[in-house]
Scaffold this active site. Structure first.
Site, PDB file in Angstrom:
ATOM      1  N   GLU A   1       0.808  -1.390   0.094  1.00  0.00           N
ATOM      2  CA  GLU A   1       0.063  -0.271  -0.058  1.00  0.00           C
ATOM      3  C   GLU A   1       0.759   1.210   0.137  1.00  0.00           C
ATOM      4  O   GLU A   1       0.656   2.421  -0.874  1.00  0.00           O
ATOM      5  CB  GLU A   1      -0.821   0.038   1.021  1.00  0.00           C
ATOM      6  CG  GLU A   1      -2.016  -1.130   1.341  1.00  0.00           C
ATOM      7  CD  GLU A   1      -1.319  -2.386   1.977  1.00  0.00           C
ATOM      8  OE1 GLU A   1      -2.455  -2.934   2.664  1.00  0.00           O
ATOM      9  OE2 GLU A   1      -0.171  -2.493   2.273  1.00  0.00           O
TER      10      GLU A   1
ATOM     11  N   GLY B   1       5.585  -1.877  14.450  1.00  0.00           N
ATOM     12  CA  GLY B   1       5.092  -0.978  13.663  1.00  0.00           C
ATOM     13  C   GLY B   1       4.091  -0.164  14.486  1.00  0.00           C
ATOM     14  O   GLY B   1       4.031   0.924  14.777  1.00  0.00           O
ATOM     15  N   ARG B   2       3.297  -0.997  15.418  1.00  0.00           N
ATOM     16  CA  ARG B   2       1.986  -0.173  16.223  1.00  0.00           C
ATOM     17  C   ARG B   2       2.759   0.452  17.549  1.00  0.00           C
ATOM     18  O   ARG B   2       1.984   0.919  18.061  1.00  0.00           O
ATOM     19  CB  ARG B   2       1.023  -1.513  16.338  1.00  0.00           C
ATOM     20  CG  ARG B   2       1.639  -2.440  17.004  1.00  0.00           C
ATOM     21  CD  ARG B   2       0.572  -3.543  16.806  1.00  0.00           C
ATOM     22  NE  ARG B   2       0.973  -4.740  17.632  1.00  0.00           N
ATOM     23  CZ  ARG B   2       1.644  -5.842  16.845  1.00  0.00           C
ATOM     24  NH1 ARG B   2       1.927  -5.595  15.743  1.00  0.00           N
ATOM     25  NH2 ARG B   2       1.897  -6.956  17.328  1.00  0.00           N
TER      26      ARG B   2
ATOM     27  N   GLU C   1      -4.187  -6.203  16.751  1.00  0.00           N
ATOM     28  CA  GLU C   1      -3.145  -6.757  16.135  1.00  0.00           C
ATOM     29  C   GLU C   1      -2.168  -7.464  17.045  1.00  0.00           C
ATOM     30  O   GLU C   1      -1.309  -8.427  16.568  1.00  0.00           O
ATOM     31  CB  GLU C   1      -2.549  -5.798  15.403  1.00  0.00           C
ATOM     32  CG  GLU C   1      -1.547  -6.112  14.402  1.00  0.00           C
ATOM     33  CD  GLU C   1      -1.020  -5.324  13.250  1.00  0.00           C
ATOM     34  OE1 GLU C   1      -1.732  -5.024  12.261  1.00  0.00           O
ATOM     35  OE2 GLU C   1       0.020  -4.587  13.514  1.00  0.00           O
TER      36      GLU C   1
ATOM     37  N   HIS D   1     -26.018   9.493  21.302  1.00  0.00           N
ATOM     38  CA  HIS D   1     -27.014   9.517  20.398  1.00  0.00           C
ATOM     39  C   HIS D   1     -26.786   8.385  19.452  1.00  0.00           C
ATOM     40  O   HIS D   1     -27.611   8.599  18.365  1.00  0.00           O
ATOM     41  CB  HIS D   1     -27.236  10.839  19.724  1.00  0.00           C
ATOM     42  CG  HIS D   1     -27.466  11.798  20.854  1.00  0.00           C
ATOM     43  ND1 HIS D   1     -28.854  12.243  21.053  1.00  0.00           N
ATOM     44  CD2 HIS D   1     -26.674  12.515  21.846  1.00  0.00           C
ATOM     45  CE1 HIS D   1     -28.557  13.432  21.991  1.00  0.00           C
ATOM     46  NE2 HIS D   1     -27.458  13.422  22.640  1.00  0.00           N
TER      47      HIS D   1
ATOM     48  N   LYS E   1      -2.501 -10.459   2.345  1.00  0.00           N
ATOM     49  CA  LYS E   1      -1.565  -9.717   1.645  1.00  0.00           C
ATOM     50  C   LYS E   1      -1.071 -10.806   0.416  1.00  0.00           C
ATOM     51  O   LYS E   1      -0.903 -10.240  -0.476  1.00  0.00           O
ATOM     52  CB  LYS E   1      -0.140  -9.272   2.279  1.00  0.00           C
ATOM     53  CG  LYS E   1      -0.694  -7.940   3.198  1.00  0.00           C
ATOM     54  CD  LYS E   1       0.628  -7.487   3.789  1.00  0.00           C
ATOM     55  CE  LYS E   1       0.214  -6.065   4.760  1.00  0.00           C
ATOM     56  NZ  LYS E   1       1.557  -5.839   5.225  1.00  0.00           N
TER      57      LYS E   1
END
Length: 551
Positions: free
Chosen positions: A214, A269-270, A355, A386, A512
Site C-alpha cells: 500500500e 510498527g504499532r 493486532e 445518540h 496480503k
C-alpha cells in the site's frame, strides 16, 4: 518468559470459584458496602492522571486473586525481560524495545552486547535538526519556496499512531499542514493532489522494509505526480524523506542517503510513533513538545517497571480486562474519549490491541481454550450517546468501557466543557447503577397498591455495567504520552497472562499474500475467466471482468 497455560494455574481455578460468588453481585451493593470505594479503587499517576476502577465488578478479593494469577505466570520477570532487551518476540527472534525510544534518563540498554541508546539519541538529534530547518523555512523546495505541507505516506502503525497524536495535540500545532495517505484506494491520493502544491510539499515515506504494498504503491504514484511538476528527478532529494530499515531501496527510489531516518527491527510498527516514524509529529508540534511526549511515556515506563503489582496502573487495567473477557465472557471493550481532539484514539488502540493479542495459538504452539484479545472499538464525546449508548444501557450485551476526559480544556468556552464533563460523569454513573434501587422500590409500591406497572418496565435500567474512568488534568504532550504508554503496557501484560506472543502479526500477512497472487492472476488472465479458486472467489472476479468491460 514462562510458557504457562493460565487455565491450569491455581489462581485461575480460584478465580473460577470466586466468579460464582460475585457474578450476580450488583455495583450498587459494592458501593453501599464500601463508602470509600472510590478512594480504595483508584490510582493517581504523577498528579496528572486519575485512574478510577471503582465502577468495576470487582472486590478486594477479586483484585488479589487476579494479581495472584499475574504472579503465578511470573509477570514481573516478563516485564524485566522486555526492559533488558531479551528476545521476547520469539517467532521473529527479536527484542521488543519501544521503551528505549523514550528512554530520556540516559540509562544504557544493552542489545547484543552493545548499548543501543547512542543510536537512538543520534536519530532524535537528526529529527531535531531536520525539523528546525523545515519549520523555520530554511529547507527549500525545488523552486526555492519554503515547505508548507507535509504528506506522511504509510499504513498501520506508520499512519494510525502519528495521525492520532497530531490530532490529539492540535492546540500545539504550528503552521505546517500535515496530510496522511495510507489507503491503497486511489481516491485518497486523488483528493490529496487537489490541496497540495508540488513546490512546497515534503513527502515522508514511512515503511520499515520499503516494500509494503500500500505504502509503496502510493509513494510511486505520488512520485510520478511530483515529477510531472518538478520535471527533473534530482528534485526528489528536496521533497522526499524516508523512514526505513531498507536504505538501499530508499536510495533506489531517488531519496538522498542523508534524508533517510533509521528505524530498528526491535520496534514493532504499532509501537513506532515514538521513533522516527513520529517525524510528522515533530514537524507538527515541534521537537520540544515531542520530547515531552516521550517524557510522559518514559515516566509511565518507570511506573510500570518499578511499581508493585497491587499499585501498578497498567497491570490493574490489564487484569480487569482479563476478568471480563475470560470469566464474564464479555468479548468486547469500548474506548470513549470525551475530547474531540482525541477522536482517533479508539482506532489507534483498536490496532494496538487487536493486532497484538488477536491470537489463538499460545506460546507452546497449542490452540488456546481461553479467550485472548478483545474486540476494541469506540467513538469520541457525546456523539456516541445518540448512536449506540442505548445498547450499552439496556441491550443484552455487557460491554466494559473506558471513559477518558481532560479536566481542563484547551478552549475557553467553559459552558461547553462543563456540559461535556457532566455527560462524562453521568454516563459512568448511569451504566453502573441504572435505576436499580429506585425501580425495586417503585415496583414494591405498585404491587402493594395493585397498579399496572408496564410503563416502568421500559424505563428500567439494570445498571451493573462496568467502566473505568480516566481523568487527565489536561491533554498535553506529557499526559498523552503517559496515557498511550499505559495502554501499551496493558496490552503487553494481557499477552503475558494469556500465554501468547503479543509482538508478531502473522495474521496480517495471509491476506496480503493471497491478494498478491490474485492480482498476478488477474493481470495474466487472457480470456477474462478465472476458474482456479473457490466458486465464490471465481464468481466475484469474473463479475469484475464482465462489469469492467462496460467502462
Amino acid at each position: 518468559m514462562k510458557n504457562i497455560n493460565p487455565t491450569l494455574t491455581n489462581a485461575w481455578k480460584s478465580l473460577e470459584n470466586h466468579f460464582k460468588e460475585i457474578k450476580n453481585v450488583h455495583l450498587s451493593d459494592l458501593f453501599n458496602l464500601d463508602k470509600d470505594r472510590f478512594k480504595n479503587f483508584s490510582k493517581i499517576f504523577n498528579n496528572q492522571i486519575v485512574f478510577d476502577y471503582s465502577k468495576n465488578r470487582v472486590t478486594y478479593k477479586t483484585i488479589n486473586k487476579l494479581l495472584s494469577l499475574a504472579k503465578e505466570v511470573f509477570l514481573e520477570d516478563a516485564i524485566k525481560s522486555m526492559f533488558i532487551g531479551k528476545k521476547i518476540n520469539v517467532t521473529e527472534n527479536r527484542s521488543v524495545l519501544h521503551i528505549a525510544l523514550r528512554n530520556l534518563s540516559n540509562n544504557p540498554i544493552i542489545l547484543n552486547d552493545k548499548n543501543i541508546m547512542p543510536e537512538v539519541y543520534e536519530v532524535l538529534n537528526k529529527m531535531k535538526l531536520f525539523s528546525e530547518d523545515i519549520i523555520t523555512g530554511k529547507w527549500k523546495g525545488y523552486s526555492g519556496k519554503s515547505i508548507t505541507d507535509i504528506v506522511n505516506i504509510g499504513i498501520g502503525g506508520s499512519d494510525l499512531g502519528p495521525n492520532m497524536v497530531i490530532d490529539a495535540l492540535t492546540p500545539y500545532k504550528n503552521h505546517l499542514n500535515i496530510h496522511f495517505v495510507s489507503n491503497i484506494d486511489g481516491t485518497e491520493i486523488c483528493e490529496l493532489f487537489k490541496v497540495i502544491n508540488a513546490e512546497t510539499t515534503l513527502f515522508l515515506i514511512s515503511s520499515k522494509t520499503f516494500t509494503t504494498e500500500e505504502t509503496m504503491t502510493n509513494a510511486y504514484s505520488i512520485k510520478n505526480w511530483f515529477l510531472k511538476h518538478a520535471i527533473h528527478t534530482k528534485h526528489i532529494k528536496k521533497h522526499f524523506l524516508a523512514i526505513s530499515t531498507n536504505k538501499i531501496e530508499a536510495i533506489n527510489f531517488g531519496i538522498d542517503s542523508k534524508n533517510i531516518f533509521k528505524f530498528w527491527d526491535w520496534v514493532g510498527g504499532r509501537y513506532s510513533l515514538w521513533s522516527s516514524v513520529g517525524f510528522s509529529i515533530v514537524l507538527s508540534i515541534g521537537f520540544h513538545n515531542f520530547l515531552n511526549l516521550l517524557s510522559g511515556a518514559h515516566d509511565m515506563d518507570n511506573h510500570f517497571l518499578n511499581t508493585k503489582l497491587e499499585n501498578n496502573i497498567p497491570v490493574i487495567l490489564a487484569m480487569i480486562g482479563i476478568w471480563y473477557n475470560n470469566f464474564f465472557l464479555m468479548e468486547t471493550e469500548a474506548i470513549f474519549p470525551y475530547d474531540k481532539y482525541m477522536h482517533r484514539l479508539p482506532s489507534y488502540l483498536q490496532q494496538c490491541n487487536m493486532e497484538s493479542n488477536g491470537k489463538c495459538i499460545d506460546r507452546n504452539g497449542k490452540k488456546t481454550s481461553w479467550q485472548t484479545g478483545p474486540i476494541v472499538w469506540g467513538a469520541s464525546g457525546t456523539n456516541g450517546q445518540h448512536a449506540f449508548y442505548q445498547l450499552l444501557h439496556q441491550g443484552t450485551k455487557f460491554i466494559p468501557c473506558d471513559f477518558i476526559a481532560p479536566v481542563i480544556s484547551h478552549h475557553k468556552i467553559y459552558d461547553h466543557h462543563i456540559k461535556l464533563l457532566s455527560n462524562f460523569f453521568a454516563q459512568t454513573k448511569a451504566l453502573a447503577f441504572g435505576t436499580y434501587n429506585k425501580f425495586i422500590e417503585k415496583q414494591r409500591i405498585k404491587c402493594n397498591n395493585n397498579i399496572n406497572s408496564r410503563e416502568y418496565i421500559y424505563k428500567y435500567f439494570e445498571g451493573n455495567r462496568p467502566s473505568n474512568s480516566i481523568l487527565l488534568k489536561r491533554i498535553t504532550p506529557y499526559t498523552l504520552g503517559s496515557l498511550l504508554a499505559m495502554y501499551e503496557h496493558k496490552i503487553f501484560v494481557q499477552g503475558v497472562i494469556l500465554n501468547i506472543f503479543t509482538f508478531d502479526q502473522w495474521g496480517v500477512e495471509l491476506g496480503k499474500s493471497i491478494s498478491h497472487q490474485i492480482r498476478l492472476k488477474i493481470q495474466s488472465c487472457r480470456d477474462n475467466r478465472i476458474q482456479s479458486y473457490d466458486s465464490s472467489t471465481n464468481g466475484l472476479i469474473n463479475l469484475y471482468f464482465n462489469w469492467r468491460e462496460f467502462f
